[in-house]
Design an enzyme around this catalytic site. Structure first.
Site, PDB file in Angstrom:
ATOM      1  N   ASP A 107       0.370  -1.299  -0.130  1.00  0.00           N
ATOM      2  CA  ASP A 107      -0.329  -0.064   0.202  1.00  0.00           C
ATOM      3  C   ASP A 107       0.560   1.157  -0.155  1.00  0.00           C
ATOM      4  O   ASP A 107       1.700   0.761  -0.293  1.00  0.00           O
ATOM      5  CB  ASP A 107      -0.639   0.040   0.754  1.00  0.00           C
ATOM      6  CG  ASP A 107      -1.714   0.646   1.030  1.00  0.00           C
ATOM      7  OD1 ASP A 107      -2.315   1.452  -0.540  1.00  0.00           O
ATOM      8  OD2 ASP A 107      -3.287   0.635   1.547  1.00  0.00           O
TER       9      ASP A 107
HETATM   10  C1  NOJ Z   1      -4.081   4.071  -0.605  1.00  0.00           C
HETATM   11  C2  NOJ Z   1      -5.562   3.106  -0.082  1.00  0.00           C
HETATM   12  O1  NOJ Z   1      -5.073   2.258   1.077  1.00  0.00           O
HETATM   13  C3  NOJ Z   1      -5.002   2.125  -1.131  1.00  0.00           C
HETATM   14  O2  NOJ Z   1      -6.958   1.701  -0.754  1.00  0.00           O
HETATM   15  C4  NOJ Z   1      -5.161   2.631  -2.327  1.00  0.00           C
HETATM   16  O3  NOJ Z   1      -4.926   2.019  -3.266  1.00  0.00           O
HETATM   17  C5  NOJ Z   1      -3.829   3.691  -2.280  1.00  0.00           C
HETATM   18  N1  NOJ Z   1      -3.798   4.947  -1.555  1.00  0.00           N
HETATM   19  C6  NOJ Z   1      -3.257   4.372  -4.006  1.00  0.00           C
HETATM   20  O4  NOJ Z   1      -4.199   4.810  -3.792  1.00  0.00           O
END
Ligand code: NOJ
Length: 757
Positions: A287
């Site tokens: 993430d």
């Molecule tokens: C953080 C989020 O937790 C995740 O779900 C997302 O895909 C990413 N940012 C990218 O935007």
């Protein structure tokens, strides 16, 4: 075997042979390419950057963007996220393909959570439709619109099981149930990825967040997760497994630590379970910055250590930590990781790129003409309206106050969200324009003969931008609109109040401790109801809210979530009875924040009390000041008609391991209009080697019935439905008695029993 069977069999053999050889040839191509790559280029494939400047404009001279640009040219970037639109995607892809040594195409990731430009209902709302075909179509068309804009990979579906409405991200998932969650997960994978990943409108999907992100302590986003293997395997993992079985190409790990290990470095999850037991052949992306965050977790000593832990833990691609690109070479020299780790990660990434067809045509997703044609196409808008209607849940309807009459009824439309064109777009609508939803006011105005007046009551106020978009909030101090709203309520036959959360009040980083109607809305609701008791409350929200007062005092409640672009049309069609509501809650609605986490498939405890609610004694599992039960339970939802369940039977009283039991029930529409009912099957394993939930959803069917019509609905139960992660840490079914329930929501009491041999 007849001719048809023969043809079917031959084509199946051909298909399997063809796909096996296609797969083998991809494996060969991956191996060949890998053998040409320098170590630096390999590590580059494991590096993902966020989009940073308008590529059609002048190149940036300095700073972060300059570094990223240089890295692109040197082939040190495997993927970009948040670059979108054909023009931008093409220009970035061009650098990778035409300027880097090997010309390896980039894969472009984007959070397509509920639509691209055309916004679909938030995923929690779509789960309330219990219509997996509609959900699959929603994902398919969202993918089509995004693919036409250059995107070839979505960070969706989020398949986290969610039990705590304080957590803002409950809006992104399918709710609290692993069975429903698994069906929805698989449907979305099919929708996004289609049958052929290299077709122009299909994109790779991501199951996230692996794992247990939805179990953040106290519902506070990014918080610690501490759950046992029993909950992990029985509740958290099934939707991920379903996504893997549906052929999903990527997984994203999660920000949380799980039982002391940050998920980003969790080899048990990523290497043993995902890539080991489940045989997952795609890749795992971290993430955003989660590799770096392992230092804040107190798990990694420094950036280099974080890189080492993430690689060993099975994270293949680094999203925006810039740790892999800077540290992996040294880690390799120091023998902290080995080349096999890197080769494995890179092969997985390259393989998905081959499968997407990017090596055949890196600009497959880049055609301006197609982009123009597809963006906002009629077919996509219509599908978003259809699924929006299906997502609405009727929670209360006393004295048939709904549907509204299309003529001759004076209607007062009140509330800060009634004319709001922004909130219904919900939280994840990065590509959509602000204020492009049809408001409830506009939707109701389409009914020309009505006598509709509008008052806001509580104003929306500007909020300091905090996310991708300008935000508004619900006023907490200004009551100047009350007077007009109350005066309007006094003049009309029925009041429709549109209250709830503004679009960004739920979502990532939007945890809350208070779950009543925000700001002055509760006070407005009470004052308006005093002025005119004929109130229909339409709630817009991204999570279960506490609606105790309304449930007691307001005759009708319509749960309308954040329904996207077509929100107002969908709501108006339900209010006026052109669509008979059929949605059922995918999450329990609590009576109090103190009950959270709250879920229907809980354990019994040693002191369950009589029927779960026994005010007569003290020493049982309960609260002194609140019931245990939900205000509106999982699976609950009303219709403008009523359904009766009779003749519930099982085909036999014993189940052999290789056999099956059929459970039957007659469902009859006893009301005056046609309607749809989600008939739900729950099972209970009342005694086992580990304690088991009081009930678990194991099947459902949607039936549509004309007034007076009756249908026999049947469910087939096999050993597979009885399996769980047991005390021996095996996925198995244990012999003994099982109870079967069939009904219209999770509170169903009527049961039959059988024995598994
Ligand atoms: C953080 C989020 O937790 C995740 O779900 C997302 O895909 C990413 N940012 C990218 O935007």
């Amino acid at each position: 075997m007849n001719m048809n069977h023969l043809v079917l069999k031959l084509s199946l053999v051909f298909f399997i042979h063809f796909s096996t050889t296609a797969q083998q040839s991809i494996d060969i191509k991956v191996a060949e390419l890998l053998s040409k790559m320098t170590l630096e280029e390999k590590i580059g494939q494991m590096n993902q950057y966020n989009g940073f400047w308008n590529f059609t404009g002048p190149s940036p001279e300095e700073g972060d963007a300059k570094v990223k640009y240089e890295h692109l040219r040197k082939g040190l970037v495997g993927s970009m996220l948040n670059v979108r639109g054909v023009r931008d995607v093409r220009s970035v892809q061009k650098i990778a393909v035409e300027e880097s040594r090997l010309g390896i195409p980039l894969i472009f990731g984007f959070d397509l959570i509920h639509g691209y430009k055309t916004v679909f209902p938030i995923p929690l709302a779509e789960a309330a439709s219990w219509d997996v075909k509609a959900i699959e179509l929603s994902a398919k068309l969202a993918a089509k619109e995004a693919a036409a804009a250059g995107i070839n990979w979505t960070f969706a579906p989020m398949v986290d099981i969610t039990r705590d409405a304080r957590w803002g991200r409950v809006m992104e998932g399918a709710g609290e149930d692993p069975y429903l969650g698994s069906l929805v997960a698989a449907a979305r994978v099919r929708g996004f990825q289609g049958e052929k990943l290299n077709a122009p409108f299909t994109i790779a999907a991501t199951a996230k967040h692996f794992a247990a992100y939805g179990f953040a302590e106290a519902g506070r986003d990014y918080n610690t997760v501490d759950i046992g293997l029993n909950t992990l395997h029985n509740m958290v993992l099934p939707p991920f497994k379903a996504a893997a079985d549906a052929g999903i190409k990527t997984f994203m790990n999660s920000f949380n630590d799980l039982n002391g290990i940050p998920a980003t470095a969790d080899a048990y999850l990523q290497r043993d379970i995902l890539k080991g037991d489940w045989g997952f052949e795609g890749f795992v992306v971290s993430d955003w910055g989660s590799i770096r965050e392992m230092m804040d977790h107190g798990y990694a000593r420094d950036r280099k250590h974080a890189g080492e832990l993430a690689v060993l833990g099975g994270s293949d691609m680094d999203m925006e930590s810039s740790i892999y690109i800077n540290e992996l070479e040294t880690l390799l020299e120091e023998k902290k990781i080995n080349l096999a780790h890197i080769d494995d990660a890179v092969s997985r990434i390259l393989k998905v790129k081959y499968e997407l067809g990017l090596f055949d045509d890196p600009y497959l997703y880049c055609n301006e003409e197609v982009e123009k044609q597809i963006t906002g196409a009629q077919e996509i808008v219509e599908a978003s309206l259809e699924v929006a209607k299906k997502s609405i849940v009727l929670l209360k309807n006393e004295n048939n106050i709904l549907p509204l009459r299309k003529k001759g009824q004076k209607i007062g439309l009140i509330g800060p969200l009634a004319a709001d064109k922004n909130s219904p777009l919900g939280n994840w609508r990065i590509a959509a324009e602000n204020n492009t939803a049809i408001s409830v006011l506009e939707g109701m105005q389409n009914y020309k003969d009505n006598r509709l007046s509008h008052a806001q009551g509580v104003r929306l106020v500007e909020k300091v931008p905090a996310g991708f978009h300008e935000e508004v909030a619900i006023n907490t101090t200004d009551k100047t609109g009350f007077e007009a709203a109350i005066a309007l309520a006094k003049k009309v036959d029925v009041v429709v109040m549109v209250l709830g959360e503004y679009g960004f009040q739920s979502g990532e980083g939007r945890s809350r401790t208070q779950l009543g109607l925000p700001g002055l809305q509760q006070e407005l609701l009470e004052k308006v109801t005093m002025a005119n008791p004929n109130v229909v409350l339409v709630v817009m929200n991204g999570r279960p809210l506490i609606l105790n007062w309304a449930a007691e005092n307001v005759p009708a409640i319509v749960e309308a979530w954040h329904l996207g672009t077509q929100s107002g049309n969908a709501i108006a069609q339900v209010l006026y009875g052109d669509y008979n509501p059929s949605g059922k809650l995918p999450m329990s609605f609590p009576r109090s924040v103190g009950q959270l986490p709250l879920y229907y498939n809980h354990k019994s405890t040693g002191r369950p009390g009589a029927e779960g609610e026994d005010p007569g004694s003290v020493f049982w599992s309960h609260y002194g000041d609140e019931k245990n039960s939900a205000l509106f339970p999982f699976g609950f939802g009303l219709s403008y008609t009523e359904f009766e369940y009779t003749n519930f039977q099982l085909s036999t009283a014993t189940l052999d391991r290789s056999g099956s039991i059929t459970a039957f029930v007659d469902v009859k529409n006893t009301g005056a209009v046609k309607g749809k009912e989600v008939v739900q099957l729950y099972l209970q394993d009342p005694y086992a080697s580990t304690t088991r939930p009081v009930k678990e959803l194991k099947g459902f069917q949607m039936v549509e019935l004309a007034p007076g019509e009756s249908k026999k609905v049947s469910f087939i139960i096999t050993e597979a439905d009885l399996k769980f992660y047991n005390a021996k840490q095996q996925w198995d079914a244990e012999s003994g008695i099982f109870h079967v329930y069939i009904g219209g929501n999770s509170l169903v009491k009527n049961k039959r029993s059988f024995e598994l041999n």
